[in-house]
Scaffold this active site. Sequence first.
Site, short mmCIF file in Angstrom:
data_model
loop_
_atom_site.label_atom_id
_atom_site.label_comp_id
_atom_site.label_asym_id
_atom_site.label_seq_id
_atom_site.Cartn_x
_atom_site.Cartn_y
_atom_site.Cartn_z
N ARG A 55 -80.92 15.43 36.02
CA ARG A 55 -80.00 14.28 36.13
C ARG A 55 -78.59 14.62 36.62
O ARG A 55 -77.88 13.73 37.08
CB ARG A 55 -79.90 13.53 34.81
CG ARG A 55 -81.23 13.03 34.26
CD ARG A 55 -81.95 12.11 35.21
NE ARG A 55 -83.09 11.45 34.58
CZ ARG A 55 -84.12 10.95 35.23
NH1 ARG A 55 -84.17 11.05 36.56
NH2 ARG A 55 -85.11 10.35 34.60
N ASP A 74 -92.70 16.75 34.58
CA ASP A 74 -92.02 15.54 35.05
C ASP A 74 -91.05 15.06 33.97
O ASP A 74 -90.93 13.86 33.69
CB ASP A 74 -93.02 14.44 35.42
CG ASP A 74 -92.36 13.28 36.17
OD1 ASP A 74 -91.18 13.41 36.57
OD2 ASP A 74 -93.02 12.24 36.35
#
Length: 428
Positions: free
Chosen positions: A60, A303
Site C-alpha cells: 500500500r 495476495d
Amino acid sequence: MSKILIRGAKVLGGEPQDVLIDGETIDRVGTGIEAGDATVVEAEGQILLPGLVDLHTHLREPGREDSETVLTGTRAAASGGYTAVFAMANTFPVADTAGVVEQVWRLGKEHGYCDVQPIGAVTVGLEGKQLAELGAMHDSAANVKVFSDDGKCVDDAQIMRRALEYVKAFGGVVAQHAQEPRLTEGAQMNEGVVSAELGLGGWPAVAEESIIARDVLLAEHVGSRVHICHLSTAGSVEIVRWAKSRGIDVTAEVTPHHLLLTDELVRTYNPVYKVNPPLRTERDVMALREALADGTIDIVATDHAPHPHEDKDCEWAAAAMGMVGLETALSVVQHTMVDTGLLDWAGVADRMSFRPAHIGRLDGHGRPVSAGEPANLTLLDPAYRGVVNPADFASRSRNTPYEGLELPGRVTHTFLRGRATVLDGTLA
C-alpha cells in the site's frame, strides 16, 4: 554477527539435524554440532524451512498508509515466516516509473524485516492503454523483473503481446490478473447457485478462464513468460495444465484463502469474505488443492490485501475486496495441504520458497538449507494449534477471514541473512 545453532530441527520435515549459522550464511548442517560460543535455539519437533517468499503482496505504500506501510507489511511478513515479498504496483502514485519502484525498494532496505522486491506496472497508471517504463524499472536500483497491473486485467491483447515481447529481452515475466472486465461488470461474488439464491451479481469462472487461455497462447506465440495471479477455478487449472503439456512457459499461483474457503460463506453477507477473484465452490477448492499438489499450480502466494476498518465494516456492495494473509498463510497451507497428506514439508518449501524465488528471479532466496547458503530460514512448530485473533497481527489492517478459526502451526523463528526477525514467536 554472532553464531546461532539451531539444534534438532527437522530440515524440510526430514530427520532432525543441527544447523549452525555464522554471520549471514549457513556454516554447517549435520548432527552433533558443538555449540561453542553460538546462541542455541532448541528446535526439537520443529520444521526448518528456507525463508518463505511471497510473489504477491500489497504493501500500500506510497499512498494508502492507512491500510499498510512497508514497515508494518514486512513485520507481518516476518511474523508469517517470510524473508522476501514482492510488492504489487497498485499504489498511489502507481509504481509505473523507476522513481516509485526505487522508493518502495529503499523503504524495504531501511526497515529490514524482510527483503522487498517491487513489481512494476505493465501499463501507465494501470489504465491498460500504454506500456509503462518497463525497461527503466528493470534498469533501476530495484532491478524489477516482474510486471503486473494486478487489481486490473491487461485486457487489451495487443498491449499484453507487447508487454510479453518487451520483458522477454531481459528474462522478465508478466503476472496477469485474469479478469475479463466486460464479463464481471457489477459482479459481487462467484456466479452459481449461491449468487442466484442471494440475488448478488455473479462473477463467472469463464471471465478468468478466457483471459488465461488467451494469454498462454500469446506467451507461446511470443516465446515469453507469463504468470497467472490468484488462479481460482477448476477450469483455469485445466487450461494451465494443457498449456504446460505444450511446453508453454506459464506459471500459476493460488492463494491460501482459495485453498480453504468457499462461496457458501457469502451467505453471511460478511464483507470479510469479499475478494477478487471471488471465493469459488467446493469443487474448485478441491481442484486447486490437487493442482498445487501435482505441480500444475506452481506456488502459493498470499495476495495480502490490507484495508482499513471503514472499508470493510459496511454493507457488502460497498465493501472493498481483499483479505490480509501474510501471518496465516503457512498455517492454512499446513491445514489444507500437509495435514491432508497432499504435500509434505519439502513440497511446502518448494511451493512457498524455491519456486516463487525462481519465478521472480530473486537472488539469495529460495535456496537449499545447506552450508554456504544465505541464512534465510523459517522455523515452525507444526504441533501448535491456536485460534486466529487479528488483534495479535503485526499488519496495520485486520481484515482476515480466519478470525476465531483454529489453525495449526506457529512460526517460532524467522532469520533474515542470519539475523533473527522473529524470536520465540515474537518480532525481534
